[in-house]
Design a protein around this motif. Structure first.
Motif, PDB file in Angstrom:
ATOM      1  N   ASN A  42       7.067   0.960  12.122  1.00 51.20           N
ATOM      2  CA  ASN A  42       6.258   1.605  13.160  1.00 51.20           C
ATOM      3  C   ASN A  42       4.918   2.111  12.643  1.00 51.20           C
ATOM      4  O   ASN A  42       4.127   2.638  13.413  1.00 51.20           O
ATOM      5  N   LYS A  43       4.677   1.958  11.353  1.00 57.24           N
ATOM      6  CA  LYS A  43       3.407   2.396  10.788  1.00 57.24           C
ATOM      7  C   LYS A  43       2.502   1.196  10.537  1.00 57.24           C
ATOM      8  O   LYS A  43       2.973   0.073  10.340  1.00 57.24           O
ATOM      9  N   SER A  49       4.202   3.861   3.093  1.00 62.16           N
ATOM     10  CA  SER A  49       5.527   4.302   3.516  1.00 62.16           C
ATOM     11  C   SER A  49       6.541   3.505   2.730  1.00 62.16           C
ATOM     12  O   SER A  49       6.299   2.357   2.380  1.00 62.16           O
ATOM     13  N   GLY A  50       7.672   4.102   2.447  1.00 64.18           N
ATOM     14  CA  GLY A  50       8.738   3.380   1.785  1.00 64.18           C
ATOM     15  C   GLY A  50       8.534   3.195   0.303  1.00 64.18           C
ATOM     16  O   GLY A  50       8.057   4.080  -0.388  1.00 64.18           O
ATOM     17  N   ALA A  99      13.356   1.144   9.386  1.00 69.16           N
ATOM     18  CA  ALA A  99      13.087   0.456   8.120  1.00 69.16           C
ATOM     19  C   ALA A  99      13.247  -1.055   8.193  1.00 69.16           C
ATOM     20  O   ALA A  99      14.173  -1.567   8.818  1.00 69.16           O
ATOM     21  N   ASP A 100      12.317  -1.729   7.551  1.00 69.78           N
ATOM     22  CA  ASP A 100      12.382  -3.170   7.332  1.00 69.78           C
ATOM     23  C   ASP A 100      12.304  -3.436   5.835  1.00 69.78           C
ATOM     24  O   ASP A 100      11.680  -2.671   5.089  1.00 69.78           O
ATOM     25  N   ALA A 101      12.916  -4.537   5.423  1.00 67.24           N
ATOM     26  CA  ALA A 101      12.823  -5.010   4.042  1.00 67.24           C
ATOM     27  C   ALA A 101      12.022  -6.313   4.072  1.00 67.24           C
ATOM     28  O   ALA A 101      12.415  -7.263   4.744  1.00 67.24           O
ATOM     29  N   ILE A 102      10.893  -6.324   3.375  1.00 64.58           N
ATOM     30  CA  ILE A 102      10.011  -7.493   3.374  1.00 64.58           C
ATOM     31  C   ILE A 102      10.050  -8.142   1.997  1.00 64.58           C
ATOM     32  O   ILE A 102       9.712  -7.509   0.994  1.00 64.58           O
ATOM     33  N   PHE A 103      10.465  -9.401   1.972  1.00 63.55           N
ATOM     34  CA  PHE A 103      10.494 -10.175   0.734  1.00 63.55           C
ATOM     35  C   PHE A 103       9.257 -11.057   0.733  1.00 63.55           C
ATOM     36  O   PHE A 103       9.237 -12.127   1.350  1.00 63.55           O
ATOM     37  N   ASP A 104       8.210 -10.582   0.088  1.00 63.39           N
ATOM     38  CA  ASP A 104       6.925 -11.286   0.109  1.00 63.39           C
ATOM     39  C   ASP A 104       7.033 -12.694  -0.444  1.00 63.39           C
ATOM     40  O   ASP A 104       6.409 -13.614   0.064  1.00 63.39           O
ATOM     41  N   GLN A 170       5.162   3.005  -2.689  1.00 63.89           N
ATOM     42  CA  GLN A 170       4.897   3.416  -1.305  1.00 63.89           C
ATOM     43  C   GLN A 170       4.898   2.235  -0.330  1.00 63.89           C
ATOM     44  O   GLN A 170       4.247   2.262   0.691  1.00 63.89           O
ATOM     45  N   GLY A 171       5.637   1.173  -0.668  1.00 63.98           N
ATOM     46  CA  GLY A 171       5.767   0.030   0.213  1.00 63.98           C
ATOM     47  C   GLY A 171       4.579  -0.904   0.247  1.00 63.98           C
ATOM     48  O   GLY A 171       4.503  -1.809   1.063  1.00 63.98           O
TER      49      GLY A 171
END
Length: 173
Positions: A42-43, A49-50, A99-104, A170-171
């Motif tokens: 949401n940011k 964040s994170g 929360a989401d987990a992003i695998f770049d 920080q994500g």
């Protein structure tokens, strides 16, 4: 040729530890596929964040799996810090429902479903979470060693051991 003759070797390594072997770089790239950014969906993407998380095969964590909850532990689980992901969302952590987990590396983004186990930041500072896989391909997991060796004391500057850290403070990407 004249310039090379005057200057000598035109190559330079600007790391006091010398070159990094290709095998180490390949290992880092392979393990990096298991590392993700934990972010608040949401940011704005550039708002900190994170933090960092990584995937682990739940069989490596079998000692902490609560009785009767094995269904939630069938697939790779996300391991991160409690100050990164928590149920309470106490700053600076991301509340699990946002929360989401992003695998770049693989360009994949997964929603965090729920926290399976956590220890407050004042204790172990760990959260283990289930992701919503939704029949999608899963990134690789990092191996967990039960016979890990302690880190070397390098405070005297004499150790030649290296530690490589793959992370998303920080994500960030």
């Amino acid at each position: 040729r004249e310039l090379a003759g005057e200057l000598g070797n035109l190559q330079a390594i600007h790391d006091r530890n010398g070159p990094t072997p290709e095998s180490v770089m390949v290992n880092l790239i392979e393990r990096g596929a298991s590392v993700c950014r934990v972010v608040n969906r949401n940011k704005h993407p550039y708002t900190p964040s994170g933090g960092t998380g990584f995937l682990v095969d739940p069989s490596d964590l079998r000692e902490i799996i609560p009785d009767g909850e094995s269904e939630d532990w069938q697939y790779p689980v996300l391991v991160t810090n409690n100050h990164v992901l928590s149920n309470d969302g106490l700053s600076p952590s991301v509340r699990v429902r946002h929360a989401d987990a992003i695998f770049d590396r693989g360009g994949q983004r997964f929603r965090v479903d729920k926290i399976l186990w956590e220890s407050p930041r004042t204790e172990l500072d760990v959260s283990i979470a289930k992701l919503r896989w939704e029949n999608r391909e899963r990134p690789a997991t990092l191996p967990v060693s039960s016979d890990a060796q302690p880190l070397a004391d390098c405070s005297n500057g004499e150790s030649d051991e290296k530690i490589y850290v793959i992370g998303h403070p920080q994500g960030r990407g």
